[in-house]
Design an enzyme around this catalytic site. Structure first.
Site, PDB file in Angstrom:
ATOM      1  N   ARG A  41     -16.518  -9.795   1.264  1.00  0.00           N
ATOM      2  CA  ARG A  41     -15.353  -8.580   1.782  1.00  0.00           C
ATOM      3  C   ARG A  41     -15.903  -7.608   0.999  1.00  0.00           C
ATOM      4  O   ARG A  41     -16.038  -7.629  -0.228  1.00  0.00           O
ATOM      5  CB  ARG A  41     -14.077  -9.412   1.632  1.00  0.00           C
ATOM      6  CG  ARG A  41     -13.968 -10.628   2.522  1.00  0.00           C
ATOM      7  CD  ARG A  41     -13.946 -10.123   4.010  1.00  0.00           C
ATOM      8  NE  ARG A  41     -13.448 -10.990   4.869  1.00  0.00           N
ATOM      9  CZ  ARG A  41     -14.298 -12.065   5.406  1.00  0.00           C
ATOM     10  NH1 ARG A  41     -15.624 -12.114   4.823  1.00  0.00           N
ATOM     11  NH2 ARG A  41     -14.070 -13.127   6.266  1.00  0.00           N
ATOM     12  N   SER A  54      -7.303  -1.122  10.462  1.00  0.00           N
ATOM     13  CA  SER A  54      -7.918  -2.164   9.635  1.00  0.00           C
ATOM     14  C   SER A  54      -9.097  -2.349   9.879  1.00  0.00           C
ATOM     15  O   SER A  54      -9.651  -2.197  11.192  1.00  0.00           O
ATOM     16  CB  SER A  54      -6.940  -3.504  10.003  1.00  0.00           C
ATOM     17  OG  SER A  54      -7.515  -4.520   9.560  1.00  0.00           O
ATOM     18  N   ILE A  60       0.873  -1.197  -0.198  1.00  0.00           N
ATOM     19  CA  ILE A  60       0.000   0.042   0.031  1.00  0.00           C
ATOM     20  C   ILE A  60       0.853   1.207  -0.033  1.00  0.00           C
ATOM     21  O   ILE A  60       0.509   2.141  -0.715  1.00  0.00           O
ATOM     22  CB  ILE A  60      -1.048   0.001   1.257  1.00  0.00           C
ATOM     23  CG1 ILE A  60      -1.763  -1.340   1.326  1.00  0.00           C
ATOM     24  CG2 ILE A  60      -2.058   1.273   1.186  1.00  0.00           C
ATOM     25  CD1 ILE A  60      -2.513  -1.519   2.581  1.00  0.00           C
ATOM     26  N   LYS A 107      -3.652  -2.981  16.026  1.00  0.00           N
ATOM     27  CA  LYS A 107      -4.311  -1.858  15.534  1.00  0.00           C
ATOM     28  C   LYS A 107      -5.078  -1.240  16.572  1.00  0.00           C
ATOM     29  O   LYS A 107      -5.319   0.088  16.602  1.00  0.00           O
ATOM     30  CB  LYS A 107      -4.980  -2.302  14.460  1.00  0.00           C
ATOM     31  CG  LYS A 107      -4.345  -3.119  13.285  1.00  0.00           C
ATOM     32  CD  LYS A 107      -3.248  -2.074  12.485  1.00  0.00           C
ATOM     33  CE  LYS A 107      -2.251  -2.495  11.568  1.00  0.00           C
ATOM     34  NZ  LYS A 107      -1.489  -1.650  11.091  1.00  0.00           N
ATOM     35  N   TYR A 161      -2.226  -9.643  15.876  1.00  0.00           N
ATOM     36  CA  TYR A 161      -1.935  -8.486  15.063  1.00  0.00           C
ATOM     37  C   TYR A 161      -3.203  -7.475  15.183  1.00  0.00           C
ATOM     38  O   TYR A 161      -3.005  -6.376  15.234  1.00  0.00           O
ATOM     39  CB  TYR A 161      -2.185  -8.980  13.470  1.00  0.00           C
ATOM     40  CG  TYR A 161      -2.593  -8.033  12.642  1.00  0.00           C
ATOM     41  CD1 TYR A 161      -1.540  -7.046  12.154  1.00  0.00           C
ATOM     42  CD2 TYR A 161      -3.641  -7.972  11.757  1.00  0.00           C
ATOM     43  CE1 TYR A 161      -1.828  -6.206  10.982  1.00  0.00           C
ATOM     44  CE2 TYR A 161      -4.061  -6.940  10.928  1.00  0.00           C
ATOM     45  CZ  TYR A 161      -3.080  -6.014  10.488  1.00  0.00           C
ATOM     46  OH  TYR A 161      -3.271  -5.111   9.586  1.00  0.00           O
TER      47      TYR A 161
HETATM   48  P1  NAD Z   1       3.449  -4.493   3.520  1.00  0.00           P
HETATM   49  O1  NAD Z   1       4.056  -5.573   4.251  1.00  0.00           O
HETATM   50  O2  NAD Z   1       3.435  -4.722   2.050  1.00  0.00           O
HETATM   51  O3  NAD Z   1       4.097  -3.071   3.789  1.00  0.00           O
HETATM   52  C1  NAD Z   1       4.737  -3.140   4.918  1.00  0.00           C
HETATM   53  C2  NAD Z   1       5.995  -2.554   4.920  1.00  0.00           C
HETATM   54  O4  NAD Z   1       6.451  -1.939   6.284  1.00  0.00           O
HETATM   55  C3  NAD Z   1       6.943  -3.276   4.359  1.00  0.00           C
HETATM   56  O5  NAD Z   1       7.810  -2.781   3.231  1.00  0.00           O
HETATM   57  C4  NAD Z   1       7.989  -3.685   5.584  1.00  0.00           C
HETATM   58  O6  NAD Z   1       9.296  -3.921   4.838  1.00  0.00           O
HETATM   59  C5  NAD Z   1       7.905  -2.511   6.379  1.00  0.00           C
HETATM   60  N1  NAD Z   1       8.248  -2.589   7.758  1.00  0.00           N
HETATM   61  C6  NAD Z   1       7.578  -3.533   8.668  1.00  0.00           C
HETATM   62  N2  NAD Z   1       8.241  -3.440   9.837  1.00  0.00           N
HETATM   63  C7  NAD Z   1       9.259  -2.481   9.748  1.00  0.00           C
HETATM   64  C8  NAD Z   1      10.065  -1.927  10.767  1.00  0.00           C
HETATM   65  N3  NAD Z   1      10.003  -2.118  12.174  1.00  0.00           N
HETATM   66  N4  NAD Z   1      10.684  -0.932  10.300  1.00  0.00           N
HETATM   67  C9  NAD Z   1      10.639  -0.265   8.913  1.00  0.00           C
HETATM   68  N5  NAD Z   1       9.762  -0.844   8.033  1.00  0.00           N
HETATM   69  C10 NAD Z   1       9.111  -1.870   8.355  1.00  0.00           C
HETATM   70  O7  NAD Z   1       2.084  -4.355   4.002  1.00  0.00           O
HETATM   71  P2  NAD Z   1       0.722  -3.678   3.372  1.00  0.00           P
HETATM   72  O8  NAD Z   1      -0.144  -4.406   2.912  1.00  0.00           O
HETATM   73  O9  NAD Z   1       1.391  -2.314   2.343  1.00  0.00           O
HETATM   74  O10 NAD Z   1       0.290  -2.915   4.742  1.00  0.00           O
HETATM   75  C11 NAD Z   1       0.593  -1.639   5.249  1.00  0.00           C
HETATM   76  C12 NAD Z   1      -0.158  -1.346   6.527  1.00  0.00           C
HETATM   77  O11 NAD Z   1      -1.532  -1.358   6.356  1.00  0.00           O
HETATM   78  C13 NAD Z   1       0.339  -2.366   7.364  1.00  0.00           C
HETATM   79  O12 NAD Z   1       0.382  -1.560   8.812  1.00  0.00           O
HETATM   80  C14 NAD Z   1      -0.866  -3.082   7.584  1.00  0.00           C
HETATM   81  O13 NAD Z   1      -1.281  -3.891   8.862  1.00  0.00           O
HETATM   82  C15 NAD Z   1      -2.060  -2.303   7.180  1.00  0.00           C
HETATM   83  N6  NAD Z   1      -3.164  -3.027   6.520  1.00  0.00           N
HETATM   84  C16 NAD Z   1      -2.934  -3.808   5.513  1.00  0.00           C
HETATM   85  C17 NAD Z   1      -4.043  -4.524   5.042  1.00  0.00           C
HETATM   86  C18 NAD Z   1      -4.035  -5.313   3.824  1.00  0.00           C
HETATM   87  O14 NAD Z   1      -4.810  -6.373   3.684  1.00  0.00           O
HETATM   88  N7  NAD Z   1      -2.908  -5.287   3.099  1.00  0.00           N
HETATM   89  C19 NAD Z   1      -5.239  -4.446   5.489  1.00  0.00           C
HETATM   90  C20 NAD Z   1      -5.371  -3.406   6.687  1.00  0.00           C
HETATM   91  C21 NAD Z   1      -4.435  -2.830   7.230  1.00  0.00           C
HETATM   92  C1  WQD Z   2     -11.184 -13.123   2.190  1.00  0.00           C
HETATM   93  C2  WQD Z   2     -12.367 -14.364   1.870  1.00  0.00           C
HETATM   94  C3  WQD Z   2     -11.923 -16.228   3.397  1.00  0.00           C
HETATM   95  C4  WQD Z   2      -8.119 -17.563   1.164  1.00  0.00           C
HETATM   96  C5  WQD Z   2      -7.450 -10.343   6.212  1.00  0.00           C
HETATM   97  C6  WQD Z   2      -7.036 -10.041   7.530  1.00  0.00           C
HETATM   98  C7  WQD Z   2      -7.465  -8.598   7.887  1.00  0.00           C
HETATM   99  C8  WQD Z   2      -7.078  -7.851   6.968  1.00  0.00           C
HETATM  100  C9  WQD Z   2      -7.255  -8.223   5.478  1.00  0.00           C
HETATM  101  C10 WQD Z   2      -5.016  -6.630   7.478  1.00  0.00           C
HETATM  102  C11 WQD Z   2     -12.677 -15.020   3.423  1.00  0.00           C
HETATM  103  C12 WQD Z   2     -11.703 -16.664   1.831  1.00  0.00           C
HETATM  104  C13 WQD Z   2      -9.402 -16.823   1.585  1.00  0.00           C
HETATM  105  C14 WQD Z   2      -8.383 -18.549   0.570  1.00  0.00           C
HETATM  106  C15 WQD Z   2     -10.939 -18.501   0.952  1.00  0.00           C
HETATM  107  N1  WQD Z   2      -5.685  -7.432   7.020  1.00  0.00           N
HETATM  108  N2  WQD Z   2     -10.655 -17.373   1.503  1.00  0.00           N
HETATM  109  N3  WQD Z   2      -9.551 -19.068   0.382  1.00  0.00           N
HETATM  110  O1  WQD Z   2      -9.895 -12.557   6.016  1.00  0.00           O
HETATM  111  O2  WQD Z   2     -11.122 -10.673   5.013  1.00  0.00           O
HETATM  112  O3  WQD Z   2      -8.998 -10.254   6.266  1.00  0.00           O
HETATM  113  O4  WQD Z   2      -6.890  -9.642   5.336  1.00  0.00           O
HETATM  114  O5  WQD Z   2      -5.309  -5.911   8.418  1.00  0.00           O
HETATM  115  O6  WQD Z   2      -6.975  -8.187   9.169  1.00  0.00           O
HETATM  116  O7  WQD Z   2      -7.919 -10.938   8.578  1.00  0.00           O
HETATM  117  O8  WQD Z   2      -9.255 -11.553   3.944  1.00  0.00           O
HETATM  118  O9  WQD Z   2      -8.167 -12.356   1.826  1.00  0.00           O
HETATM  119  O10 WQD Z   2      -7.705 -13.630   4.104  1.00  0.00           O
HETATM  120  O11 WQD Z   2      -9.870 -13.737   2.846  1.00  0.00           O
HETATM  121  O12 WQD Z   2     -12.083 -19.133   0.801  1.00  0.00           O
HETATM  122  O13 WQD Z   2      -7.383 -19.409   0.424  1.00  0.00           O
HETATM  123  O14 WQD Z   2     -11.716 -15.342   1.221  1.00  0.00           O
HETATM  124  O15 WQD Z   2     -12.529 -17.091   4.031  1.00  0.00           O
HETATM  125  O16 WQD Z   2     -14.046 -15.165   3.359  1.00  0.00           O
HETATM  126  P1  WQD Z   2      -9.697 -11.147   5.418  1.00  0.00           P
HETATM  127  P2  WQD Z   2      -8.634 -12.960   3.165  1.00  0.00           P
END
Ligand code: NAD
Ligand code: WQD
Length: 331
Positions: free
Chosen positions: A230, A124, A12, A152, A148
């Site tokens: 979702r 999140s 992101i 948050k 995790y």
């Molecule tokens: P990502 O793992 O791709 O990016 C996180 C980045 O942070 C990575 O580049 C990693 O190297 C860096 N990082 C981790 N710990 C570090 C540290 N101690 N010092 C410096 N750098 C560090 O993840 P993302 O999907 O881009 O997510 C970004 C943020 O959004 C995270 O905080 C994640 O929890 C949150 N988030 C992600 C999702 C998702 O589904 N991808 C959903 C909700 C919230």
């Molecule tokens: C989506 C749907 C599964 C994999 C997670 C974290 C959440 C957030 C986003 C960071 C669900 C189904 C999945 C597979 C499947 N991350 N599924 N087969 O669970 O909504 O959220 O990622 O904050 O904290 O919990 O996302 O992509 O894992 O699942 O059927 O192999 O797909 O059951 O219904 P989720 P997901």
């Protein structure tokens, strides 16, 4: 004045840096590459045609943070850095609490010392826990079911405390729903290590033949077709949400919590079909038992994002699948 982007090499973060550079913002990235790689930085330069500051460092390194804030005039921090794998957080809770919470405290200490008073935080939808009704509204009670998720919830409280103690501080807590998709250039996107936990990266590996089928976790939920629903959001829409949050935080003080989603639910099987259509590849699947901890439906009430930030998602599920396929399958 610069914007410090922690975790800016991640999924992101990298898309957000591209959008920020396009808007003419001056950027400094901090990343330790624990879940990303240096080549992403070149891709960002290639897409944007612009350069930015970069520090390879751990956000828990207070000395390094001090150097970054001394060498740059940091006006705001967009704080993505963190560990994010739910299952791994259950196995390694101390690592998650240390990295995510101590890391955030270290960044906040440096901000305080150097007079930086804007933080946009990656929260999140997981903070809605498993017993709120959909759609999720910002005022609902928060909880978590794994370390995790607790990081948050705790960081949201930490930022509320900081804003209560310092009336000049501005924090926007962005609760992301399920980000997928990739930049339209096909140069950056999500690259998970090992076996993916999330649905879209798993679909990609079935489509490219790495796995022979997808396990669909449950088809007996009370949803449109029995599979989990979702709120998938295009990562570029999500990135634009950060620009809206930054411009809000520059004009307002205090804490503001905002959902970033589309407000629309998509089932597992609907996503599979949309990806097949966008990529022209087959995604065979089998119905497997429910995954422990999963909820039937998770989607956002998006009215606050529109009212407060003036932001709403532009891309639909077909756009997300098309861009995800272009990046991941090099179509
Ligand atoms: P990502 O793992 O791709 O990016 C996180 C980045 O942070 C990575 O580049 C990693 O190297 C860096 N990082 C981790 N710990 C570090 C540290 N101690 N010092 C410096 N750098 C560090 O993840 P993302 O999907 O881009 O997510 C970004 C943020 O959004 C995270 O905080 C994640 O929890 C949150 N988030 C992600 C999702 C998702 O589904 N991808 C959903 C909700 C919230
Ligand atoms: C989506 C749907 C599964 C994999 C997670 C974290 C959440 C957030 C986003 C960071 C669900 C189904 C999945 C597979 C499947 N991350 N599924 N087969 O669970 O909504 O959220 O990622 O904050 O904290 O919990 O996302 O992509 O894992 O699942 O059927 O192999 O797909 O059951 O219904 P989720 P997901």
């Amino acid at each position: 004045m610069s914007v410090l982007v922690t975790g800016g090499a991640g999924f992101i973060g990298s898309h957000t840096v591209v959008q920020l550079l396009e808007k003419g913002e001056d950027i400094v990235i901090l990343d330790n590459f624990s879940n990303s790689s240096p080549d992403v930085l070149d891709k960002i330069r290639q897409i944007s045609g612009k350069d930015f500051g970069f520090y390879r460092a751990d956000m828990r390194d207070a000395g390094k943070l001090d150097t970054i804030f001394t060498e740059n005039k940091i006006e705001a921090v967009i704080h993505f850095a963190g560990l994010k794998a739910v299952g791994e957080s259950v196995e390694k809770p101390l690592e998650y609490y240390d990295n995510n919470i101590n890391g955030t405290l270290t960044v906040l200490e440096a901000m305080k010392k150097h007079g930086c008073e804007i933080m946009i935080f990656s929260s999140s939808a997981t903070v809605y826990g498993n017993d709120n009704p959909v759609p999720f509204v910002e005022g609902m009670k928060t909880s978590a079911t794994n370390p995790y998720g607790w990081t948050k919830v705790f960081i949201e409280h930490i930022l509320e405390g900081v804003c209560a103690s310092d009336k000049d501080f501005s924090a926007v807590l962005l609760r992301y729903f399920n980000p997928i998709g990739a930049h339209k250039s096909g140069l950056i996107g999500e690259k998970p290590n090992g076996i993916p936990n999330n649905l879209m990266p798993y679909i990609v590996k079935v489509a490219n033949g790495e796995y022979d089928h997808l396990n669909v976790f449950g088809d007996d939920y009370d949803t449109v077709d029995g599979t989990g629903v979702r709120d998938y959001i295009h990562v570029v829409d999500l990135a634009d949400g950060h620009l809206a949050a930054l411009s809000y935080a520059r004009k307002n003080r205090g804490v503001q919590t905002v959902n970033l989603g589309t407000g629309k639910g998509t089932s597992v099987l609907e996503l599979v079909r949309a990806f097949e259509k966008a990529s022209g590849k087959k995604v065979p699947y089998v119905i497997a038992p429910r995954r422990p901890g999963d909820i039937a439906e998770c989607y956002a009430d998006v009215s606050k994002a529109k009212e407060v930030l003036g932001w709403q998602a532009k891309y639909d599920i077909d756009d997300m699948c098309r861009d995800n396929a272009r990046w991941a399958l090099k179509l």
